[in-house]
Scaffold this active site. Sequence first.
Site, PDB file in Angstrom:
ATOM      1  N   ILE A  12       0.843  -1.200   0.000  1.00  0.00           N
ATOM      2  CA  ILE A  12       0.000   0.000   0.000  1.00  0.00           C
ATOM      3  C   ILE A  12       0.879   1.251   0.000  1.00  0.00           C
ATOM      4  O   ILE A  12       0.629   2.211  -0.733  1.00  0.00           O
ATOM      5  CB  ILE A  12      -0.979  -0.007   1.198  1.00  0.00           C
ATOM      6  CG1 ILE A  12      -1.866  -1.264   1.137  1.00  0.00           C
ATOM      7  CG2 ILE A  12      -1.840   1.255   1.193  1.00  0.00           C
ATOM      8  CD1 ILE A  12      -2.820  -1.450   2.293  1.00  0.00           C
ATOM      9  N   TYR A 140      -4.264  -8.900  15.763  1.00  0.00           N
ATOM     10  CA  TYR A 140      -4.043  -7.872  14.746  1.00  0.00           C
ATOM     11  C   TYR A 140      -5.052  -6.738  14.908  1.00  0.00           C
ATOM     12  O   TYR A 140      -4.683  -5.559  15.014  1.00  0.00           O
ATOM     13  CB  TYR A 140      -4.139  -8.500  13.345  1.00  0.00           C
ATOM     14  CG  TYR A 140      -4.271  -7.470  12.259  1.00  0.00           C
ATOM     15  CD1 TYR A 140      -3.234  -6.589  11.983  1.00  0.00           C
ATOM     16  CD2 TYR A 140      -5.453  -7.352  11.529  1.00  0.00           C
ATOM     17  CE1 TYR A 140      -3.365  -5.626  11.001  1.00  0.00           C
ATOM     18  CE2 TYR A 140      -5.592  -6.390  10.543  1.00  0.00           C
ATOM     19  CZ  TYR A 140      -4.549  -5.528  10.287  1.00  0.00           C
ATOM     20  OH  TYR A 140      -4.681  -4.565   9.327  1.00  0.00           O
ATOM     21  N   HIS A 188      -2.683 -13.326   0.886  1.00  0.00           N
ATOM     22  CA  HIS A 188      -3.967 -12.724   0.511  1.00  0.00           C
ATOM     23  C   HIS A 188      -4.637 -13.464  -0.641  1.00  0.00           C
ATOM     24  O   HIS A 188      -3.982 -13.987  -1.528  1.00  0.00           O
ATOM     25  CB  HIS A 188      -3.770 -11.241   0.161  1.00  0.00           C
ATOM     26  CG  HIS A 188      -3.412 -10.422   1.358  1.00  0.00           C
ATOM     27  ND1 HIS A 188      -2.177  -9.867   1.523  1.00  0.00           N
ATOM     28  CD2 HIS A 188      -4.129 -10.097   2.452  1.00  0.00           C
ATOM     29  CE1 HIS A 188      -2.148  -9.221   2.681  1.00  0.00           C
ATOM     30  NE2 HIS A 188      -3.317  -9.353   3.269  1.00  0.00           N
ATOM     31  N   LEU A 189      -5.963 -13.427  -0.583  1.00  0.00           N
ATOM     32  CA  LEU A 189      -6.751 -14.267  -1.486  1.00  0.00           C
ATOM     33  C   LEU A 189      -6.519 -13.965  -2.969  1.00  0.00           C
ATOM     34  O   LEU A 189      -6.196 -14.870  -3.747  1.00  0.00           O
ATOM     35  CB  LEU A 189      -8.243 -14.105  -1.143  1.00  0.00           C
ATOM     36  CG  LEU A 189      -9.177 -14.978  -1.979  1.00  0.00           C
ATOM     37  CD1 LEU A 189      -8.927 -16.451  -1.712  1.00  0.00           C
ATOM     38  CD2 LEU A 189     -10.633 -14.614  -1.716  1.00  0.00           C
ATOM     39  N   ASP A 284     -10.471 -15.589  11.409  1.00  0.00           N
ATOM     40  CA  ASP A 284     -11.252 -15.001  10.309  1.00  0.00           C
ATOM     41  C   ASP A 284     -12.711 -14.754  10.692  1.00  0.00           C
ATOM     42  O   ASP A 284     -13.432 -15.692  11.008  1.00  0.00           O
ATOM     43  CB  ASP A 284     -11.265 -15.953   9.088  1.00  0.00           C
ATOM     44  CG  ASP A 284     -10.014 -15.864   8.249  1.00  0.00           C
ATOM     45  OD1 ASP A 284      -9.247 -14.901   8.429  1.00  0.00           O
ATOM     46  OD2 ASP A 284      -9.816 -16.757   7.402  1.00  0.00           O
TER      47      ASP A 284
HETATM   48  N1  UFG Z   1      -8.586 -17.063   1.973  1.00  0.00           N
HETATM   49  C1  UFG Z   1      -8.695 -18.349   1.461  1.00  0.00           C
HETATM   50  N2  UFG Z   1      -7.579 -18.898   0.914  1.00  0.00           N
HETATM   51  C2  UFG Z   1      -6.385 -18.263   0.857  1.00  0.00           C
HETATM   52  C3  UFG Z   1      -6.294 -16.941   1.387  1.00  0.00           C
HETATM   53  C4  UFG Z   1      -7.420 -16.382   1.941  1.00  0.00           C
HETATM   54  O1  UFG Z   1      -9.759 -18.982   1.507  1.00  0.00           O
HETATM   55  O2  UFG Z   1      -5.412 -18.850   0.366  1.00  0.00           O
HETATM   56  C5  UFG Z   1      -9.792 -16.450   2.550  1.00  0.00           C
HETATM   57  C6  UFG Z   1      -9.615 -16.034   3.993  1.00  0.00           C
HETATM   58  O3  UFG Z   1      -9.900 -17.112   4.841  1.00  0.00           O
HETATM   59  C7  UFG Z   1     -10.584 -14.865   4.094  1.00  0.00           C
HETATM   60  C8  UFG Z   1     -10.588 -14.257   2.686  1.00  0.00           C
HETATM   61  O4  UFG Z   1     -10.047 -15.256   1.837  1.00  0.00           O
HETATM   62  O5  UFG Z   1     -11.860 -15.370   4.344  1.00  0.00           O
HETATM   63  C9  UFG Z   1      -9.723 -13.017   2.589  1.00  0.00           C
HETATM   64  O6  UFG Z   1      -8.459 -13.332   3.149  1.00  0.00           O
HETATM   65  P1  UFG Z   1      -7.189 -12.373   3.006  1.00  0.00           P
HETATM   66  O7  UFG Z   1      -6.046 -13.074   3.670  1.00  0.00           O
HETATM   67  O8  UFG Z   1      -7.021 -11.976   1.592  1.00  0.00           O
HETATM   68  O9  UFG Z   1      -7.598 -11.079   3.811  1.00  0.00           O
HETATM   69  P2  UFG Z   1      -8.163 -10.929   5.310  1.00  0.00           P
HETATM   70  O10 UFG Z   1      -9.636 -10.657   5.203  1.00  0.00           O
HETATM   71  O11 UFG Z   1      -7.730 -12.020   6.198  1.00  0.00           O
HETATM   72  O12 UFG Z   1      -7.362  -9.676   5.828  1.00  0.00           O
HETATM   73  C10 UFG Z   1      -7.202  -8.511   5.057  1.00  0.00           C
HETATM   74  C11 UFG Z   1      -5.950  -7.801   5.529  1.00  0.00           C
HETATM   75  C12 UFG Z   1      -6.131  -7.343   6.918  1.00  0.00           C
HETATM   76  C13 UFG Z   1      -7.416  -6.547   7.067  1.00  0.00           C
HETATM   77  C14 UFG Z   1      -8.587  -7.309   6.541  1.00  0.00           C
HETATM   78  C15 UFG Z   1      -9.815  -6.452   6.629  1.00  0.00           C
HETATM   79  O13 UFG Z   1      -4.814  -8.655   5.457  1.00  0.00           O
HETATM   80  O14 UFG Z   1      -5.044  -6.531   7.231  1.00  0.00           O
HETATM   81  O15 UFG Z   1      -8.322  -7.680   5.213  1.00  0.00           O
HETATM   82  O16 UFG Z   1     -10.935  -7.101   6.078  1.00  0.00           O
HETATM   83  F1  UFG Z   1      -7.656  -6.308   8.358  1.00  0.00           F
END
Ligand code: UFG
Length: 323
Positions: A12, A140, A188-189, A284
Amino acid sequence: MKVLVVGGAGYIGSHMVKQLRNAGHEPVVLDDLSNGHADAVLGAKLIVGNCGAPDVLEPLFRSQKIDCVMHFAGLIQVEESVREPAKYYNNNVCAMMTLLDAMLRHGVKELVFSSTAAVYGQAGSTPLDESSPISPINPYGRSKWFMEQVLQDYESAYGLRTISLRYFNAAGADPDGELGERHEPETHLIPLILRVASGRQDAIQVFGRDYPTPDGTCIRDYIHISDLCNAHLAALESLRSGAKGSAYNLGNGKGFSVAQIIEAAKSVTGRPIQVIERDRRAGDPAILVANADRARAELGWSPRFPDIEDIISHAWNWERTGL
Ligand code: UFG
């Protein structure tokens, strides 16, 4: 304005540095390169060091006439924060307290703080607005909420003026293709799905199919990195014009499940994406969707790339050509 961008070599932060320069500001980057990349600052001034180190901060604030600070140097992985809370509290709280001390010592009184949707925890109802209950469910989110409260106290006591921006899920890449997401390891997804589409990874793991959502996978509100950075420019203007410190949600108000994002990525890339079902990932929440009306009304912010196809397509461009 001369803006100290702490963590400006990261995902970012680097997009922010580019947008600050495009808007006529002068960014100075402080980054210890633990997660960032020196080339991502695209030639802006880079000071390599940690924002929790007084011996780095003292000469920096003495030699540069900083007007305002933006703080992107947080650790951000929810699951890691559950396993290693000490790392999160040391970095996101203790190091940032040292930075605040240095700012106050040198009379720098404006800060745009990267907060997170994770401060809301397991939302009762969505979309979430800024008056929704604060109740983080992982270290976090707690580390960021703690700092938001510190900043409120510092505003009352020391006149520090702060805007806290609560990001929902930052995604996408620089529309010009110069910058993108380069976390290692990536968690990240969207970038992980695109690694599968490009053949760099075999399959995407889906963490949990038993959430209380229509298809059983978690729902998130994805916001384009460029829109997120524009909100920081608007926050800077707002602080400059004397507005009182506040917190703003940044999201598009539209939730997409993990399964929907995989389908959207198949359509954008035209590639097959293999899926492996896994158990839930620790920490999550099921659903996080923003009501960002306050940012629109008070900061005059509005997203240029609200469509998930644009977000994925810019990230796909980066995956294919930028890395
Ligand atoms: N996910 C999967 N498979 C993966 C990666 C992620 O199923 O390989 C799922 C996660 O379980 C979650 C969703 O995809 O349900 C999004 O996951 P991310 O890791 O992309 O993002 P997060 O929602 O965990 O977290 C991100 C930032 C945080 C922030 C948050 C706010 O990393 O800093 O968004 O919503 F706080």
